[in-house]
Design a protein around this motif. Structure first.
Motif, PDB file in Angstrom:
ATOM      1  N   UNK A  57       0.842  -1.202   0.000  1.00  0.00           N
ATOM      2  CA  UNK A  57       0.000   0.000   0.000  1.00  0.00           C
ATOM      3  C   UNK A  57       0.874   1.247   0.000  1.00  0.00           C
ATOM      4  N   UNK A  58       0.483   2.212  -0.813  1.00  0.00           N
ATOM      5  CA  UNK A  58       1.079   3.556  -0.772  1.00  0.00           C
ATOM      6  C   UNK A  58       0.113   4.376   0.068  1.00  0.00           C
ATOM      7  N   UNK A  59       0.498   4.641   1.306  1.00  0.00           N
ATOM      8  CA  UNK A  59      -0.496   4.960   2.328  1.00  0.00           C
ATOM      9  C   UNK A  59      -0.027   6.088   3.240  1.00  0.00           C
ATOM     10  N   UNK A  60      -0.966   6.783   3.846  1.00  0.00           N
ATOM     11  CA  UNK A  60      -0.617   7.879   4.750  1.00  0.00           C
ATOM     12  C   UNK A  60       0.127   7.359   5.979  1.00  0.00           C
ATOM     13  N   UNK A  61       1.167   8.064   6.352  1.00  0.00           N
ATOM     14  CA  UNK A  61       2.044   7.647   7.443  1.00  0.00           C
ATOM     15  C   UNK A  61       1.278   7.431   8.738  1.00  0.00           C
ATOM     16  N   UNK A  62       0.468   8.410   9.131  1.00  0.00           N
ATOM     17  CA  UNK A  62      -0.211   8.327  10.420  1.00  0.00           C
ATOM     18  C   UNK A  62      -1.245   7.210  10.437  1.00  0.00           C
ATOM     19  N   UNK A  63      -1.883   6.981   9.284  1.00  0.00           N
ATOM     20  CA  UNK A  63      -2.932   5.968   9.223  1.00  0.00           C
ATOM     21  C   UNK A  63      -2.401   4.555   9.353  1.00  0.00           C
ATOM     22  N   UNK A  64      -1.304   4.262   8.654  1.00  0.00           N
ATOM     23  CA  UNK A  64      -0.771   2.898   8.722  1.00  0.00           C
ATOM     24  C   UNK A  64      -0.126   2.655  10.083  1.00  0.00           C
ATOM     25  N   UNK A  65       0.508   3.666  10.671  1.00  0.00           N
ATOM     26  CA  UNK A  65       1.094   3.476  11.997  1.00  0.00           C
ATOM     27  C   UNK A  65      -0.004   3.172  13.017  1.00  0.00           C
ATOM     28  N   UNK A  66      -1.096   3.911  12.961  1.00  0.00           N
ATOM     29  CA  UNK A  66      -2.212   3.628  13.862  1.00  0.00           C
ATOM     30  C   UNK A  66      -2.680   2.187  13.704  1.00  0.00           C
ATOM     31  N   UNK A  67      -2.823   1.731  12.457  1.00  0.00           N
ATOM     32  CA  UNK A  67      -3.340   0.383  12.228  1.00  0.00           C
ATOM     33  C   UNK A  67      -2.325  -0.691  12.616  1.00  0.00           C
ATOM     34  N   UNK A  68      -1.044  -0.395  12.479  1.00  0.00           N
ATOM     35  CA  UNK A  68      -0.013  -1.341  12.918  1.00  0.00           C
ATOM     36  C   UNK A  68      -0.023  -1.471  14.438  1.00  0.00           C
ATOM     37  N   UNK A  69      -0.189  -0.349  15.122  1.00  0.00           N
ATOM     38  CA  UNK A  69      -0.308  -0.406  16.589  1.00  0.00           C
ATOM     39  C   UNK A  69      -1.503  -1.268  16.982  1.00  0.00           C
ATOM     40  N   UNK A  70      -2.544  -1.230  16.150  1.00  0.00           N
ATOM     41  CA  UNK A  70      -3.757  -2.008  16.421  1.00  0.00           C
ATOM     42  C   UNK A  70      -3.718  -3.409  15.810  1.00  0.00           C
ATOM     43  N   UNK A  71      -2.538  -3.840  15.348  1.00  0.00           N
ATOM     44  CA  UNK A  71      -2.388  -5.236  14.973  1.00  0.00           C
ATOM     45  C   UNK A  71      -2.238  -5.567  13.508  1.00  0.00           C
ATOM     46  N   UNK A  72      -2.200  -4.571  12.624  1.00  0.00           N
ATOM     47  CA  UNK A  72      -2.000  -4.866  11.208  1.00  0.00           C
ATOM     48  C   UNK A  72      -0.591  -5.433  11.008  1.00  0.00           C
ATOM     49  N   UNK A  73      -0.506  -6.629  10.448  1.00  0.00           N
ATOM     50  CA  UNK A  73       0.740  -7.384  10.359  1.00  0.00           C
ATOM     51  C   UNK A  73       1.524  -6.975   9.112  1.00  0.00           C
ATOM     52  N   UNK A  74       2.118  -5.793   9.155  1.00  0.00           N
ATOM     53  CA  UNK A  74       2.876  -5.298   8.014  1.00  0.00           C
ATOM     54  C   UNK A  74       4.035  -4.439   8.508  1.00  0.00           C
ATOM     55  N   UNK A  75       4.851  -3.977   7.569  1.00  0.00           N
ATOM     56  CA  UNK A  75       5.968  -3.095   7.891  1.00  0.00           C
ATOM     57  C   UNK A  75       6.021  -1.961   6.876  1.00  0.00           C
ATOM     58  N   UNK A 263       4.127   9.742  19.067  1.00  0.00           N
ATOM     59  CA  UNK A 263       3.961  10.638  20.211  1.00  0.00           C
ATOM     60  C   UNK A 263       2.743  11.534  20.011  1.00  0.00           C
ATOM     61  N   UNK A 264       2.584  12.056  18.795  1.00  0.00           N
ATOM     62  CA  UNK A 264       1.440  12.932  18.536  1.00  0.00           C
ATOM     63  C   UNK A 264       0.126  12.153  18.512  1.00  0.00           C
ATOM     64  N   UNK A 265       0.133  10.968  17.915  1.00  0.00           N
ATOM     65  CA  UNK A 265      -1.085  10.148  17.905  1.00  0.00           C
ATOM     66  C   UNK A 265      -1.484   9.754  19.323  1.00  0.00           C
ATOM     67  N   UNK A 266      -0.500   9.456  20.150  1.00  0.00           N
ATOM     68  CA  UNK A 266      -0.794   9.072  21.532  1.00  0.00           C
ATOM     69  C   UNK A 266      -1.322  10.262  22.322  1.00  0.00           C
ATOM     70  N   UNK A 274       3.087   2.652  22.065  1.00  0.00           N
ATOM     71  CA  UNK A 274       4.044   2.853  20.982  1.00  0.00           C
ATOM     72  C   UNK A 274       4.657   1.528  20.566  1.00  0.00           C
ATOM     73  N   UNK A 275       4.979   1.418  19.270  1.00  0.00           N
ATOM     74  CA  UNK A 275       5.771   0.302  18.783  1.00  0.00           C
ATOM     75  C   UNK A 275       7.217   0.753  18.632  1.00  0.00           C
ATOM     76  N   UNK A 276       8.141  -0.177  18.756  1.00  0.00           N
ATOM     77  CA  UNK A 276       9.544   0.141  18.537  1.00  0.00           C
ATOM     78  C   UNK A 276       9.789   0.386  17.051  1.00  0.00           C
ATOM     79  N   UNK A 277      10.912   1.004  16.749  1.00  0.00           N
ATOM     80  CA  UNK A 277      11.258   1.283  15.350  1.00  0.00           C
ATOM     81  C   UNK A 277      11.299  -0.002  14.533  1.00  0.00           C
ATOM     82  N   UNK A 278      11.877  -1.062  15.091  1.00  0.00           N
ATOM     83  CA  UNK A 278      11.989  -2.321  14.346  1.00  0.00           C
ATOM     84  C   UNK A 278      10.641  -3.000  14.151  1.00  0.00           C
TER      85      UNK A 278
END
Length: 284
Positions: A57-75, A263-266, A274-278
């Protein structure tokens, strides 16, 4: 031929994908890259990544980070556009609202929960000092067409959408732009399902090499401003302004950027950890 499914918004930011597909550059490398338009934006793409309907996906930064925090299995494998996205704050042309602060407590149109239009409504409210629990109300409208429909029929009061995409509707006096809310981070990243990365890293690297070569020289392509103007029904002067403000990237996002977004989303209570960088980023 190896088949790969990729999704993105049908907007001018993604013209490099169209050009590389049109030139058959992926097929020359044995890759059948299939593009999926996602007019519903980030929320739609997150859903498709989760279900496996798309691999990339070519996707908005804040949106995919939110979804990854909520369990989306991607990088996230790289930044795609490093400049901010300029979100216009729009109302119906006939509306009496004159400034963004006039919208406190009114109904924001959002494509879906977790979308960029949803998350940036929180960023805008925070910028204006609103109460995030009391002053934000939402109406789900699915896409840009749904947003225009909702505003012009008084089913919602305002919505945030990429400013240049909506400019023709402002010019036609269907919508009125009463403010802007730029993202405080690079706007687009490329995200990939973890299972795809594990099984097809070489093919993924080939895809990124092709698109990065295109974006690196995109602004210098002959008559690129006219091509964008014609394809997306934009005025030439608007396209030239957009090109002057937009910077594509071929680099992996740095750790400080990823921490800043979280930090801003939180702080807005959009994520609760938060998720770690890795856990967020995997260089290819």
């Amino acid at each position: 031929m190896f088949k790969v499914k990729i999704g993105g918004v049908p907007e001018h930011f993604n013209l490099p994908w169209y050009l590389t597909l049109k030139d058959g550059l992926y097929k020359k490398q044995g890759i059948n890259l299939r593009w999926q338009d996602c007019p519903g934006g980030t929320g739609e793409m997150c859903s498709y990544l989760r279900s496996g309907e798309i691999d990339i996906a070519v996707i908005l930064t804040e949106g995919i980070i939110k979804d990854m925090v909520n369990g989306n299995d991607c990088k996230i494998v790289q930044t795609y556009v490093s400049s901010p996205l300029i979100w216009g704050i729009h109302v119906a042309n006939s509306a009496l609202f004159k400034t963004p602060n006039d919208l406190r407590g009114t109904r924001a149109a959002i494509s879906r929960k977790g979308s960029g239009s949803h998350l940036m409504a929180y960023v805008n409210a925070e910028n204006l000092g609103w109460n995030l629990d009391l002053d934000l109300k939402f109406e789900i409208i699915n896409d840009l067409a749904g947003g225009i429909h909702a505003l012009t029929r008084n089913q919602a009061d305002y919505f945030l959408w990429e400013s240049f995409t909506t400019k023709p509707y402002v010019d036609q006096k269907i919508l009125k732009k009463i403010g802007e809310c730029p993202t405080p981070w690079p706007c687009f990243v490329i995200a990939v399902r973890n299972a795809f990365i594990e099984d097809h890293k070489n093919e993924l690297k080939t895809i990124l090499d092709i698109i990065n070569k295109c974006t690196n020289s995109f602004k210098s392509l002959e008559n690129i401003d006219q091509m964008i103007s014609e394809r997306y029904q934009q005025k030439l002067e608007d396209v030239r302004q957009w090109l002057s403000l937009t910077e594509w990237s071929q680099k992996v996002p740095d750790e400080s950027t990823m921490l800043n977004v979280q930090r801003q989303l939180k702080s807005l209570s959009i994520i609760d950890k938060n998720l770690s960088y890795s856990e967020l980023v995997m260089p290819i």
